[in-house]
Design an enzyme around this catalytic site. Structure first.
Site, PDB file in Angstrom:
ATOM      1  N   GLY A  88       0.836  -1.213   0.000  1.00 17.71           N
ATOM      2  CA  GLY A  88       0.000   0.000   0.000  1.00 17.71           C
ATOM      3  C   GLY A  88       0.862   1.251   0.000  1.00 17.71           C
ATOM      4  CB  SER A 141       7.307  -4.985   0.456  1.00 15.72           C
ATOM      5  OG  SER A 141       6.012  -4.549   0.103  1.00 15.72           O
ATOM      6  CB  THR A 144       3.017  -0.031   6.171  1.00 19.12           C
ATOM      7  OG1 THR A 144       1.643  -0.294   6.482  1.00 19.12           O
ATOM      8  CG2 THR A 144       3.845  -0.475   7.371  1.00 19.12           C
ATOM      9  CG  ASP A 146      -1.391  -1.236   7.876  1.00 13.83           C
ATOM     10  OD1 ASP A 146      -2.249  -0.346   7.747  1.00 13.83           O
ATOM     11  OD2 ASP A 146      -1.254  -2.181   7.066  1.00 13.83           O
ATOM     12  CG  ASP A 181       1.541  -4.095   9.908  1.00 17.48           C
ATOM     13  OD1 ASP A 181       2.290  -3.275   9.324  1.00 17.48           O
ATOM     14  OD2 ASP A 181       0.823  -4.907   9.289  1.00 17.48           O
ATOM     15  NE  ARG A 194      -2.693  -5.723   4.856  1.00 13.30           N
ATOM     16  CZ  ARG A 194      -1.763  -5.982   3.968  1.00 13.30           C
ATOM     17  NH1 ARG A 194      -0.828  -6.890   4.214  1.00 13.30           N
ATOM     18  NH2 ARG A 194      -1.721  -5.354   2.821  1.00 13.30           N
ATOM     19  CE  LYS A 252     -17.494  12.617  26.568  1.00 15.83           C
ATOM     20  NZ  LYS A 252     -16.288  11.907  26.974  1.00 15.83           N
ATOM     21  CD  GLU A 260      -8.503  -2.376   7.396  1.00 19.19           C
ATOM     22  OE1 GLU A 260      -9.333  -2.138   6.499  1.00 19.19           O
ATOM     23  OE2 GLU A 260      -7.270  -2.448   7.186  1.00 19.19           O
ATOM     24  CG  HIS A 282      -8.144   3.275  -0.098  1.00 19.95           C
ATOM     25  ND1 HIS A 282      -9.274   2.507  -0.139  1.00 19.95           N
ATOM     26  CD2 HIS A 282      -7.101   2.417  -0.219  1.00 19.95           C
ATOM     27  CE1 HIS A 282      -8.942   1.239  -0.314  1.00 19.95           C
ATOM     28  NE2 HIS A 282      -7.624   1.147  -0.362  1.00 19.95           N
ATOM     29  NE  ARG A 305      -2.889   2.827   0.736  1.00 18.89           N
ATOM     30  CZ  ARG A 305      -3.448   1.706   0.254  1.00 18.89           C
ATOM     31  NH1 ARG A 305      -3.938   0.804   1.078  1.00 18.89           N
ATOM     32  NH2 ARG A 305      -3.486   1.478  -1.033  1.00 18.89           N
TER      33      ARG A 305
END
Ligand code: ADP
Ligand code: F6P
Length: 325
Positions: free
Chosen positions: A16, A110, A130, A132, A134, A176, A218, A227, A255, A258
């Site tokens: 990505g 990758s 990335t 993410d 991660d 992810r 509140k 996600e 997206h 991103r």
């Protein structure tokens, strides 16, 4: 008289796209030229590698890209690279093009491909990018900071409607299978609750928290959903059946997270990680990645990207419960 051939360094972006990838490409190109090497770009990640889509890159080709999101070289996901024939074909393409070393800018997927190229004898360095976050081997990854800031800005806007209409919003963010992006976004925008894949959600407790915060005055709530847990519509349906006190509205950021101009943090990070990747090439390192550790750029085995993944920060997670009431 014999002339020594210039070292040829190739660079590609894969997986990505992440804001800051362009700054990384620029630093690879400019530092390689500084060292007297020539640089080629591989278009569309491993897809373009297999097709032999190489373009020459010089000082000028990377002028003016530092502040842009996306990637000048484009990126892709390439199924054929999962096979040993695909990797061998990629290696052969690099050799046929006279490439001595390859810089792979991307995530841990990758880097798996990069490690396989290194096993065939290619000099390979990974630069972690990335949204993410991660990945192990580095404290953070290129694009994560920008994605958090983008998500935070979106939530800031949603809050206006949430508070004006006494509404609850579920905001689904990317990541992810990881919850880093969701967690940092939740803290950064003062969300009432966050759901991440790493921690099992107690839905009764979530409903109780929403009901009790409503009864204490509140009248709106923001719930950030990674996600990797479930979709926002699934969560909304679940909370409706559990009578959480609201009729949840949903927003899927998708997206949007991103894209956009990278933050200064990401530009500086990308520049540092990519600059040191080139230094590592000239030190003769291979099968390594660059990473940010204790504010220093280091190199470590590329496999650290998946073998040394950091756990989610529980302190940060627990803070939300304390501070959002
Ligand atoms: P990221 O690099 O952001 O984690 P992906 O996981 O989608 O993104 O991986 C990007 C590409 O890297 C894949 O489409 C594939 O071409 C290559 N790749 C991923 N995992 C492997 C693997 N185990 N072996 C070889 N190539 C891989
Ligand atoms: O890895 C980055 C990422 O944006 C993930 O957060 C997300 O799950 C995935 O890529 C989406 O991929 P695609 O752009 O192929 O839909």
């Amino acid at each position: 008289m014999q002339f020594e051939r210039k070292k040829r360094i190739a660079v590609l972006t894969s997986g990505g796209d992440a804001p800051g990838m362009n700054a990384a490409i620029r630093a690879v190109v400019r530092n390689s030229i500084w060292h007297g090497a020539e640089v080629v770009g591989v278009l569309r990640g491993y897809d373009g590698l297999l097709a032999g889509d190489f373009i020459p890159l010089d000082h000028k080709s990377v002028g003016g890209i530092i502040l842009y999101g996306g990637t000048l070289l484009q990126t892709a996901r390439c199924d054929k690279f999962f096979t040993s024939e695909g990797v061998k074909q990629g290696y052969d393409r690099l050799k046929a093009f006279g490439v001595d070393a390859l810089v792979v800018i991307g995530g841990d997927g990758s880097f798996h491909g990069a490690e396989k190229l290194a096993a065939l004898g290619m000099q390979v360095i990974g630069v972690p990018a990335t949204i993410d976050k991660d990945m192990g081997g580095t404290f953070t990854t290129i694009g994560f900071d920008t994605a958090c800031n983008t998500a935070r800005e979106c939530v800031r806007k949603l809050r206006d409607t949430a508070s004006s209409h006494d509404r609850m919003f579920i905001v689904e963010v990317m990541g992810r299978n990881a919850g880093f992006l969701a967690l940092e976004t939740a803290v950064a925008c003062g969300a009432e609750y966050v759901l991440v894949p790493e921690i099992e959600t107690d839905f009764d407790e979530l409903c109780e928290r929403l009901r009790s915060s409503k009864s204490s005055g509140k009248n709106h709530a923001i719930v950030i959903l990674a996600e990797g847990v479930m979709s926002a519509s699934q969560l909304a349906d679940k909370l409706r059946t559990m009578d959480c006190g609201y009729d949840p509205k949903i927003t899927v950021l998708g997206h949007l997270q991103r894209g956009g101009s990278p933050t200064s943090y990401d530009v500086v990070l990308a520049t540092r990680l990519a600059d040191i990747a080139v230094e590592a090439i000239f030190r003769g390192e291979t099968n390594v990645m660059t990473g940010l550790m204790h504010n220093e750029i280091i190199t470590c085995p590329i496999s650290d990207a998946w073998e040394k993944k950091a756990p989610l920060d529980m302190e940060l997670f627990n803070m939300i419960e304390k501070l959002s009431r």
